[in-house]
Design a protein around this motif. Structure first.
Motif, PDB file in Angstrom:
ATOM      1  N   GLY A  98      -4.927   8.288  -2.321  1.00 26.44           N
ATOM      2  CA  GLY A  98      -5.526   7.866  -3.575  1.00 26.44           C
ATOM      3  C   GLY A  98      -6.529   6.750  -3.305  1.00 26.44           C
ATOM      4  O   GLY A  98      -6.622   6.216  -2.194  1.00 26.44           O
ATOM      5  N   VAL A  99      -7.285   6.375  -4.321  1.00 28.12           N
ATOM      6  CA  VAL A  99      -8.322   5.352  -4.154  1.00 28.12           C
ATOM      7  C   VAL A  99      -7.715   4.024  -3.727  1.00 28.12           C
ATOM      8  O   VAL A  99      -8.209   3.381  -2.793  1.00 28.12           O
ATOM      9  CB  VAL A  99      -9.135   5.185  -5.467  1.00 28.12           C
ATOM     10  N   GLU A 100      -6.621   3.613  -4.380  1.00 29.06           N
ATOM     11  CA  GLU A 100      -5.988   2.344  -4.027  1.00 29.06           C
ATOM     12  C   GLU A 100      -5.466   2.371  -2.604  1.00 29.06           C
ATOM     13  O   GLU A 100      -5.565   1.393  -1.866  1.00 29.06           O
ATOM     14  CB  GLU A 100      -4.838   2.008  -4.985  1.00 29.06           C
ATOM     15  N   TRP A 101      -4.878   3.509  -2.200  1.00 28.68           N
ATOM     16  CA  TRP A 101      -4.329   3.638  -0.860  1.00 28.68           C
ATOM     17  C   TRP A 101      -5.436   3.550   0.192  1.00 28.68           C
ATOM     18  O   TRP A 101      -5.301   2.848   1.190  1.00 28.68           O
ATOM     19  CB  TRP A 101      -3.588   4.976  -0.740  1.00 28.68           C
ATOM     20  N   GLN A 138      -0.472   8.598  -1.572  1.00 32.38           N
ATOM     21  CA  GLN A 138      -1.227   8.732  -0.329  1.00 32.38           C
ATOM     22  C   GLN A 138      -2.556   9.431  -0.599  1.00 32.38           C
ATOM     23  O   GLN A 138      -2.630  10.397  -1.334  1.00 32.38           O
ATOM     24  CB  GLN A 138      -0.418   9.512   0.693  1.00 32.38           C
ATOM     25  N   SER A 169       3.307   1.925  -1.676  1.00 38.76           N
ATOM     26  CA  SER A 169       3.771   2.281  -3.016  1.00 38.76           C
ATOM     27  C   SER A 169       2.745   3.112  -3.780  1.00 38.76           C
ATOM     28  O   SER A 169       3.074   3.716  -4.790  1.00 38.76           O
ATOM     29  CB  SER A 169       4.109   1.012  -3.807  1.00 38.76           C
ATOM     30  N   TYR A 170       1.513   3.167  -3.298  1.00 41.62           N
ATOM     31  CA  TYR A 170       0.478   3.964  -3.951  1.00 41.62           C
ATOM     32  C   TYR A 170       0.508   5.395  -3.438  1.00 41.62           C
ATOM     33  O   TYR A 170       0.941   5.655  -2.323  1.00 41.62           O
ATOM     34  CB  TYR A 170      -0.911   3.357  -3.696  1.00 41.62           C
ATOM     35  N   LEU A 209      -8.474   2.159  -0.138  1.00 37.85           N
ATOM     36  CA  LEU A 209      -9.017   0.797  -0.110  1.00 37.85           C
ATOM     37  C   LEU A 209      -8.066  -0.162   0.602  1.00 37.85           C
ATOM     38  O   LEU A 209      -8.499  -1.008   1.390  1.00 37.85           O
ATOM     39  CB  LEU A 209      -9.299   0.313  -1.531  1.00 37.85           C
ATOM     40  N   GLY A 210      -6.791  -0.032   0.340  1.00 34.37           N
ATOM     41  CA  GLY A 210      -5.815  -0.879   1.021  1.00 34.37           C
ATOM     42  C   GLY A 210      -5.779  -0.623   2.514  1.00 34.37           C
ATOM     43  O   GLY A 210      -5.697  -1.555   3.313  1.00 34.37           O
ATOM     44  N   TYR A 211      -5.874   0.638   2.891  1.00 34.44           N
ATOM     45  CA  TYR A 211      -5.883   0.984   4.310  1.00 34.44           C
ATOM     46  C   TYR A 211      -7.128   0.419   4.992  1.00 34.44           C
ATOM     47  O   TYR A 211      -7.051  -0.117   6.095  1.00 34.44           O
ATOM     48  CB  TYR A 211      -5.824   2.508   4.454  1.00 34.44           C
ATOM     49  N   ILE A 220       0.825  -1.205   0.000  1.00 32.93           N
ATOM     50  CA  ILE A 220       0.000   0.000   0.000  1.00 32.93           C
ATOM     51  C   ILE A 220       0.860   1.256   0.000  1.00 32.93           C
ATOM     52  O   ILE A 220       0.494   2.275  -0.587  1.00 32.93           O
ATOM     53  CB  ILE A 220      -0.956  -0.017   1.206  1.00 32.93           C
TER      54      ILE A 220
END
Length: 87
Positions: A11-14, A9, A6-7, A16-18, A4
């Motif tokens: 952002g949508v991926e960050w 901060q 690497s995405y 969702l991962g969090y 996470i």
């Protein structure tokens, strides 16, 4: 968490991962409480230290981390503590 980071901060991926990590912590807390219902606290904490061994192995498998002599020595100390506890 390593993936996470690497995405970008916030952002949508960050996000969702969090949220996924928070969900895993929630499941861990429930699982830990269920263990404590069934096993003595001393026994549960002895096996909790074995998580470090799995962390070392899984970080090698998934992230290509190298296992140093210090890591191996630490894992052997943990294993010997578990063996001594139940002997």
């Amino acid at each position: 968490m390593k993936v996470i980071s690497s995405y970008p901060q916030m952002g949508v991926e960050w996000i969702l991962g969090y949220c996924f990590i928070l969900f895993l912590f929630f499941l861990y807390a429930i699982f830990w409480q269920q263990i404590l219902k069934r096993v003595t606290l001393v026994t549960a904490y002895v096996f909790k230290s074995s998580c470090i061994i799995f962390t070392v192995l899984l970080s090698m498998l998934f992230f290509g981390e190298t296992i140093s002599l210090t890591n191996i020595l630490g894992c052997l100390i943990i294993i010997s503590g578990i063996v001594l506890m139940f002997s």
